[in-house]
Write an enzyme that holds these catalytic residues in place. Structure first.
Site, short mmCIF file in Angstrom:
data_model
loop_
_atom_site.label_atom_id
_atom_site.label_comp_id
_atom_site.label_asym_id
_atom_site.label_seq_id
_atom_site.Cartn_x
_atom_site.Cartn_y
_atom_site.Cartn_z
N ARG A 1 18.81 -69.63 22.56
CA ARG A 1 19.28 -69.75 21.18
C ARG A 1 20.68 -70.34 21.09
O ARG A 1 21.01 -71.08 20.18
CB ARG A 1 19.25 -68.36 20.51
CG ARG A 1 19.02 -68.39 19.03
CD ARG A 1 19.02 -66.98 18.45
NE ARG A 1 20.13 -66.21 19.02
CZ ARG A 1 20.22 -64.89 18.97
NH1 ARG A 1 19.30 -64.19 18.38
NH2 ARG A 1 21.26 -64.25 19.50
N ARG B 1 24.79 -48.74 34.88
CA ARG B 1 25.91 -47.77 34.98
C ARG B 1 25.62 -46.56 35.82
O ARG B 1 26.48 -46.08 36.55
CB ARG B 1 26.30 -47.31 33.56
CG ARG B 1 27.01 -48.37 32.76
CD ARG B 1 27.40 -47.82 31.39
NE ARG B 1 27.74 -48.90 30.49
CZ ARG B 1 27.51 -48.88 29.18
NH1 ARG B 1 26.91 -47.82 28.63
NH2 ARG B 1 27.88 -49.89 28.44
N CYS C 1 31.42 -47.82 25.33
CA CYS C 1 32.68 -47.90 24.59
C CYS C 1 33.24 -46.52 24.22
O CYS C 1 34.44 -46.26 24.35
CB CYS C 1 32.51 -48.76 23.34
SG CYS C 1 31.01 -48.41 22.41
N HIS D 1 36.54 -47.36 17.29
CA HIS D 1 35.87 -46.06 17.38
C HIS D 1 36.92 -44.96 17.35
O HIS D 1 37.97 -45.07 17.99
CB HIS D 1 35.11 -45.94 18.71
CG HIS D 1 33.83 -46.72 18.76
ND1 HIS D 1 33.33 -47.44 17.70
CD2 HIS D 1 32.94 -46.88 19.77
CE1 HIS D 1 32.19 -48.02 18.07
NE2 HIS D 1 31.94 -47.70 19.32
#
Lengths: 341, 341
Positions: free
Chosen positions: B39, B99, B128, B241
């Site tokens: 894309r 992870r 995050c 956050h």
């Protein structure tokens, strides 16, 4: 039936809802009077098919009044409540001013209805964040005992009254337009932002709003040993306070058992189906009287705890509804007394 | 200096910032290649004074590449990382896919920089919400030991990529105009609302996002005994956050001592003056690399705890900055090896 009920602060965010509820719930009274400061006195307010003219809140205003429901700033309540009590009225007060006075019952009808019996003219309705939390805590406390509560709030702008919502809208529009915005009601811009301060510094780095959640919870549950660690945060939501709560219980409790307890509790609606993306959200709770509970799960950081998410319309159960429910308790007592007499 | 660095996912919300940071921090490389899905392949992206054409991410794309920084969905990472490692590159991956793989170091440079030494071709950058929390936890854990963490998050819509912020804006505008809005990126309308679900059900009623904060925290701090009870909530904030965190420490710690520890910690900025209405807020942290800490106070519900409020730009320290910092660690090691050779 009361001969005369007075509503103080009828033109505020909460007062308007009290008015709606008195009408919708057919509160037993012959006459309703509306009292407010000079700014609002003289304006006309609709109550069902009637139009009531707002009268000035002054020392002589309470003659002939049986019951007062009041939603005013603390300093206003500090002054007028005595006028009303001296005139023989009972005051259901939503301000923070009287809540921790030892002679004033602090009442949530689902939790400690009997406390109304010991009033000396004034009955206080708790802080909005406290009320919804304690409605959730009480049935668990009765079942297994609560040792400790850790709560982080996500509080709506309407907690600061109509001005709070006006500022949420103006601050949001300014942010969308890339324009500057000078906050007046809140300490900082609230549009697309979070403000981790409600009230001012009160005790060891905790704010006044946070300490209300400590002191009022202990008073309502009648248990000074319950430890509470609160963090109060303003979020860009208009109506509906949300709370992320972790309770440490005295005995172990499964999530299934906690859910069962809440499903049977007065004033609580359980919305808890994560797989189907179902849990309480402010948008869904706006305009409802219950306390909504979801995301119920066992604490994975201890052997004896339940984590959950709790949302309620801060203007309703957090304020207007709870006050009207207290007034209804008084009305039932009054009716019983009239029957006996 | 690396001969060739490849950035996978350069056109995403995080990839754009990685690109900015590689330029701003003068990352030591001779050539930068950009890889993306079909894309985006063929589009041109500015890098300083250069224009780089995005190439197709395919099995043969990594020939001659020394280092890969990747910000892609998990399923993309699952596939391409092996292509890169087979071609001899080291991959710094921001997705969740690798992870918890025991052979993959999970690294926050301020916390566990030495972990990069044990990689087998892939190094993961944490979630995050985890990263900013662990940057805050690590120096306290080193000083007195952490037993337990209770965290409620207030997560920005950009955590769901560019589409998340587009939807925040469209949902907010629809709400302001009183128009309906059909959510696509989020489960429910996010404008003036809160969604207490990020990810899907993973473990005992906790979501995948919440369980990342448990497992990743334990792995990064190298201590499986740290208990974590997380609640992850999406809020109508674009970037940044926020987290309300309570830590139970193994030894008592005063708020003053905690503040001193954080003031000296790498990657942390303390903003903590409640009397002057000063604390971290998403609006102020947007565009900054540090983790901001405020509302530091002793837990009033236990003898051994610190409550605080933590905000960080989720696209920066929560993603791009941490990955670039890991890459810088690798660049230093590479330079040392070149000097020795």
């Amino acid at each position: 039936m009361f001969d005369c009920v007075a509503l103080v602060g009828a033109t505020g965010a909460v007062g308007r809802i009290v008015l709606d509820q008195l009408h919708a719930r057919k509160f037993p009274m012959r006459k309703l009077r509306l009292l407010a400061s000079a700014r609002s006195a003289g304006t006309k307010v609709r109550f069902g098919d009637e139009e009531i003219t707002v009268e000035l809140l002054e020392p002589t205003a309470f003659e002939g009044v049986d019951l007062v429901i009041a939603s005013t700033p603390d300093e206003v309540s500090a002054e007028f409540a005595k006028w009303a009590v001296d005139a023989g009225a009972v005051v259901v007060d939503e301000s923070a001013y009287w809540r921790m006075d030892p002679s004033v019952p602090l009442v949530i009808p689902e939790v400690n209805p009997d406390a109304v019996n010991n009033h000396q003219g004034i009955i206080a309705s708790p802080n909005c964040s406290t009320t919804q939390m304690v409605v959730a805590l009480a049935p668990i406390h009765r079942a297994v005992g609560i040792r400790r509560v850790i709560v982080s709030t996500y509080q709506a702008t309407s907690g600061a009254g109509l001005a709070g919502n006006v500022e949420l809208e103006s601050s949001t529009k300014a942010a969308l337009g890339g324009e500057p915005h000078k906050p007046e009601t809140f300490q900082h811009p609230i549009g697309f932002n979070l403000i981790p301060q409600i009230g001012s510094e009160k005790h060891k780095g905790y704010t006044s709003e946070e300490m209300k959640m400590v002191y009022e919870t202990q008073k309502i549950l009648g248990d000074d040993t319950i430890a509470v660690c609160p963090t109060a945060v303003r979020v860009p939501v208009a109506i509906g306070h949300s709370e992320s709560i972790l309770i440490e219980t005295k005995e172990p409790l499964t999530a299934a058992k906690a859910r069962e307890i809440w499903e049977q509790a007065d004033g609580v609606t359980v919305v808890d189906d994560l797989d189907n993306q179902s849990y309480p959200m402010p948008r869904d709770c706006d305009g409802h009287d219950d306390v909504f509970i979801g995301r119920i799960r066992e604490d994975i950081s201890s052997d004896c705890g339940i984590a959950f998410w709790c949302v309620s319309d801060n203007l309703r159960k957090g304020a207007a509804t709870n006050a009207v429910q207290i007034a209804e308790l008084l009305a039932r007592k009054h009716a019983e007394k009239q029957q006996t007499a």
